[in-house]
Design an enzyme around this catalytic site. Structure first.
Site, PDB file in Angstrom:
ATOM      1  N   CYS A 190       0.831  -1.217   0.000  1.00  0.00           N
ATOM      2  CA  CYS A 190       0.000   0.000   0.000  1.00  0.00           C
ATOM      3  C   CYS A 190       0.861   1.260   0.000  1.00  0.00           C
ATOM      4  CB  CYS A 190      -0.929   0.008   1.215  1.00  0.00           C
ATOM      5  SG  CYS A 190      -1.865   1.558   1.334  1.00  0.00           S
ATOM      6  N   CYS A 202       0.385   3.714   3.213  1.00  0.00           N
ATOM      7  CA  CYS A 202       0.803   3.370   4.567  1.00  0.00           C
ATOM      8  C   CYS A 202       2.108   4.117   4.875  1.00  0.00           C
ATOM      9  CB  CYS A 202       1.022   1.851   4.672  1.00  0.00           C
ATOM     10  SG  CYS A 202      -0.505   0.917   4.978  1.00  0.00           S
ATOM     11  N   HIS A 260      -4.189   1.150   8.085  1.00  0.00           N
ATOM     12  CA  HIS A 260      -4.635   0.706   6.768  1.00  0.00           C
ATOM     13  C   HIS A 260      -6.069   0.161   6.771  1.00  0.00           C
ATOM     14  CE1 HIS A 260      -4.042  -0.913   2.674  1.00  0.00           C
ATOM     15  NE2 HIS A 260      -4.758  -1.946   3.092  1.00  0.00           N
ATOM     16  N   ASN A 306     -13.835   8.900  -2.022  1.00  0.00           N
ATOM     17  CA  ASN A 306     -14.503   7.771  -2.664  1.00  0.00           C
ATOM     18  C   ASN A 306     -14.232   6.553  -1.801  1.00  0.00           C
ATOM     19  OD1 ASN A 306     -15.067   9.385  -4.942  1.00  0.00           O
ATOM     20  ND2 ASN A 306     -13.113   8.843  -5.880  1.00  0.00           N
ATOM     21  N   HIS A 310      -6.809   2.036   1.521  1.00  0.00           N
ATOM     22  CA  HIS A 310      -6.362   2.808   2.690  1.00  0.00           C
ATOM     23  C   HIS A 310      -7.231   4.065   2.830  1.00  0.00           C
ATOM     24  CE1 HIS A 310      -2.885   3.729   5.459  1.00  0.00           C
ATOM     25  NE2 HIS A 310      -3.577   4.850   5.489  1.00  0.00           N
ATOM     26  N   HIS A 344      -8.531   7.376   2.699  1.00  0.00           N
ATOM     27  CA  HIS A 344      -7.976   8.612   2.145  1.00  0.00           C
ATOM     28  C   HIS A 344      -9.020   9.317   1.309  1.00  0.00           C
ATOM     29  CE1 HIS A 344      -7.764   6.172  -1.515  1.00  0.00           C
ATOM     30  NE2 HIS A 344      -7.478   7.267  -2.205  1.00  0.00           N
ATOM     31  N   GLN A 400      -9.414  12.839  -1.689  1.00  0.00           N
ATOM     32  CA  GLN A 400      -8.699  13.602  -2.695  1.00  0.00           C
ATOM     33  C   GLN A 400      -9.174  15.051  -2.633  1.00  0.00           C
ATOM     34  OE1 GLN A 400      -8.086  11.608  -6.542  1.00  0.00           O
ATOM     35  NE2 GLN A 400      -9.476  10.028  -5.800  1.00  0.00           N
TER      36      GLN A 400
END
EC number: 2.7.7.12
Lengths: 370, 370
Positions: free
Chosen positions: B79, B82, B144, B184, B195, B197, B199
Site C-alpha cells: 500500500c 501506509c 490501513h 470515494n 487505505h 484517504h 482527494q
C-alpha cells in the site's frame, strides 16, 4: 385499442391489448396474424410514482419506489421477454415475433389521468406532482442469446421503423416533451434482463442533459447563425482521425471530447431534428453502419462490451431548428477487467476525467478486423 | 518549500519535499519532528493532460491518459498510503503520521507553467489547453484497515483543519476557480486504494454541477432576495421526517429529492460560503455528527457502504453570497447485493430515477442502533 397500421418499407404494426390493459405493438414484415391472447392472471397495477424537484440544480427526479422489487437477472427459462411457450407465459403472448413494443410493467413515468402540467415557478417548496410520461420496452428479437450486433440488416430496419413510429406517436401526446429510445447492455451497468431489448422513455419535462444541449445550441445559433451539431460533424470530418465508419448517408466517430473510454456518435449526414425526419434512403443505410459499429465495439477486446446506446433527438416542442438527431454509444469498459467509474469528480462535481485519448480509442475501433 | 505553520486548535503543519519534487504536508497535534527523507529513486513525471471542450454541452473534459496504468488494489504489504517501513518505501516517508496531504503522483489536473486562462469564446473548434488545476491526496490515518467512521473525534478535527487549510491556500492561486475535497469509498465505485484517504481536486474551471447550482442559486436570489440553500435547510427542518442527525451547530438530512438510495447532506446551521468560514465552534462540533452519519450509513445493512462524500463549497471568485458549504454523501447501494446504476435515463439524458423514497431511507438511517 386493437388496430393495424401500415408503415414504411412494407412493415405492418398490429396492436393488441395485454391482460392488464397495457398495449403490445407487433412490428412485422410478413403480414403475420397476431391474435394470441395474453392468458396471464391480471396483477395489481403498481403505484404511481412522484416527480420531485431537486432545487439545488432545478432538476426533476422521478421517484419510482415501486420498482425496487423488480425481477433481477432471471434464467433463460423464466425470461419475460422471450415468446410465450407452453411452459411460460411471458410479456409477449405470441409464440414468435420480430420486433415488439409494449408498455413497461413497472414504469418510472406514466400517462397522467386528466390535465397535467409542470409548475411554472419552482423552488425549495415545490410540491410533488405525479410522474407523468411514458415508459415502453422494445424487444429486438425473439432470440434470447443474441445481441444487437447479431441482428440481420433487415431486422435493424424494422427496429429503426419501430423507433420512428413510437417517436411519431408519442410526440402527439400533450404531456410529452422529449422522447429517448435507448438500450442498456451488460450487467456492469445494471441490466436486469439480458434478452436483447431497449427502452423508450417519453418525458413530461426536458431531461437535464438535453436542456443543456439546447442551451449550448441556442447560444451558438444566436452568436454564429449556425447549427452547432452540424459544425461538430464538420470538424470531425475535417480532423478525420476519430472517424471509425461511414457510408453515403451516415457517419460514426469518437467525439473530440469523449467522456467515456469507448464513445461513438453516429449521425446522418443530412441532418434532421428527430427520427421521423429520416428519409427512406437514410433509413435503409442505417443498418450497415449500426451493425459495423457494434461489431467493432465488441471486437476491441473480443468480449461483450457493456454500453448505453441512446438516441438524442430534438425535444417535441422546442429546439427543433437547433438540435440534431444522433445516436450516442458509450461504454464504461476501458480494458478487460477494468471499468471507468463515475466517482467524486464526475458524480459530485459533474467534471469528467478521461483516462484514454479519443484518438487512441478511435484507432483501436478502426483496427478491429470484421 | 519546506516550512512549518501553526493552524487552529494547536494543529501544526510541516511541509517536506518528496524525492520527485512534490510536496507532502503533515498535519500534527503533538509537535512531531517530520524530517524523514523520501529515499525512493526519482521517477519520470507523467505527461501533462489536456482540457477539451465538449461543445454539445459546453463542458470541459480533462484528458488524463497517463492515468490508465495506475496502481490497482494493491495488497496491504504494497500500500503506497501506509507509512514507510524498512520493507516498503511509500508516499509517506515517515514511519507514522496523523493526517497528511501530498500532491497526486498521477494528477488529472496540474499547475500550469506560466500564465494560463480559459478561452472566453468556445465552440466546436476550441483547441485544447493544458489541464490546469491541482490534485492532492489526503490520508486520514496510518491505520490501513480503518474507515472514516473508525477515526477518533480528535482525528476528524485534524482532518477538517487540513481540508480548511488546503481550501485557504489553494484559493490563493490565480489559476484555481473551485476546490472540491472528496472521499470515494468502495470497490463498487472504482476505488483503487483501500487505505482511508480522500482527494482534493482544485479546478481551473467551475465544474458543471457547481455551475448549475450557481445558476439556480443566482436565479432564486434575484427573484426572492433569499439564499436558496438556506431555504432548503429551513424546509428540511420544517418537514423533519428526513432529518437523521443534528447537534447545536450542524444538521444531517436525506434531501427531499435525493437521487441516490442513501444520500445524506450535512450542513452547518450558521451558513458559510466555504470551509474557511467555519467558526471554531462549528469546527469542534463537526466530528460528532460526521462520525454518527458514517456509522448510521454502515449500520443500515451491517456492511461497508460504498459512498462518495464530497464537500460542496462556493467557487473561489463567484457566487460567494449565494452558494453554501455542505457535505454531500451519496451511496449507490440500494440493498445488500443490489446497486443503483446510472444507465440510459441518468447517464444519457441526465434524468434521475430513484427506486427508494427519501423518507424511507431516512427512517432506515435513523433506526440504526449506534
Amino acid at each position: 385499442m386493437e388496430q393495424s397500421k401500415k408503415l414504411s418499407a412494407g412493415i405492418l404494426r398490429n396492436d393488441r391489448l395485454m391482460a392488464d390493459g397495457r398495449t403490445i405493438r407487433y412490428y412485422d414484415t410478413s403480414g403475420q396474424n397476431r391474435s394470441a391472447k395474453d392468458a396471464r392472471p391480471v396483477e395489481k397495477q403498481p403505484a404511481i410514482g412522484e416527480l420531485r424537484l431537486d432545487p439545488l440544480v432545478n432538476e426533476w427526479i422521478a421517484m419510482a419506489s415501486h420498482r425496487q422489487g423488480r425481477i433481477f437477472l432471471p434464467p433463460k427459462e423464466l425470461c419475460p421477454l422471450c415468446p410465450t411457450t407452453g411452459e411460460l407465459l411471458t410479456e409477449i403472448p405470441e409464440s414468435d415475433f420480430e420486433v415488439v413494443v409494449f408498455d413497461n410493467r413497472s414504469p418510472s413515468l406514466r400517462p397522467p389521468t386528466g390535465d397535467w402540467a409542470l409548475p411554472d415557478q419552482v423552488g425549495p417548496d415545490t410540491d410533488l406532482g405525479s410522474a407523468a410520461g411514458k415508459c415502453e420496452v422494445i424487444c429486438f428479437t425473439a432470440e434470447h442469446g443474441n445481441a444487437f450486433k447479431d441482428l440481420t440488416p433487415a431486422r435493424v430496419r424494422v427496429l429503426l421503423e419501430a423507433w420512428i413510429d413510437r417517436t411519431a406517436e408519442l410526440s402527439q401526446e400533450s404531456f410529452i416533451e422529449h422522447i429517448a429510445p435507448f438500450e442498456n447492455r451488460g450487467e456492469e451497468i445494471g441490466v436486469t434482463l439480458t434478452h436483447p431489448h431497449g427502452q423508450i422513455y417519453a418525458y413530461s419535462y426536458i431531461p437535464p442533459r438535453v436542456e443543456k444541449m439546447l442551451a449550448a445550441a441556442n447560444k451558438y445559433k444566436t452568436s454564429t447563425g449556425k447549427v452547432l451539431f452540424d459544425e461538430v460533424v464538420a470538424r470531425e470530418i475535417r480532423d478525420e482521425e476519430r472517424i471509425i465508419a461511414r457510408n453515403d448517408r451516415w457517419i460514426a466517430f469518437v467525439p473530440y471530447a469523449a467522456r467515456y473510454p469507448f464513445e461513438i456518435h453516429v449521425a446522418p449526414l443530412n441532418p434532421v431534428a428527430d427520427l421521423t425526419g429520416l428519409t427512406d434512403q437514410d433509413r435503409d443505410a442505417f443498418a450497415p453502419i449500426a451493425l459495423e459499429v457494434m461489431k467493432r465495439l465488441d471486437g476491441v477486446f473480443g468480449i461483450d462490451m457493456a454500453y448505453i446506446a441512446a438516441w438524442h433527438q430534438a425535444p417535441v416542442r422546442v429546439g427543433r431548428d437547433v438540435l440534431r438527431l444522433h445516436w450516442q454509444i458509450t461504454s464504461v469498459r476501458r480494458a478487460p477487467g477494468k471499468l471507468k467509474y463515475l466517482a467524486g469528480s464526475e458524480s459530485a462535481m459533474g467534471a469528467f476525467i478521461m483516462d484514454m485519448r479519443p484518438e487512441q480509442s478511435a484507432a483501436q475501433l478502426r483496427e478491429v478486423v470484421l
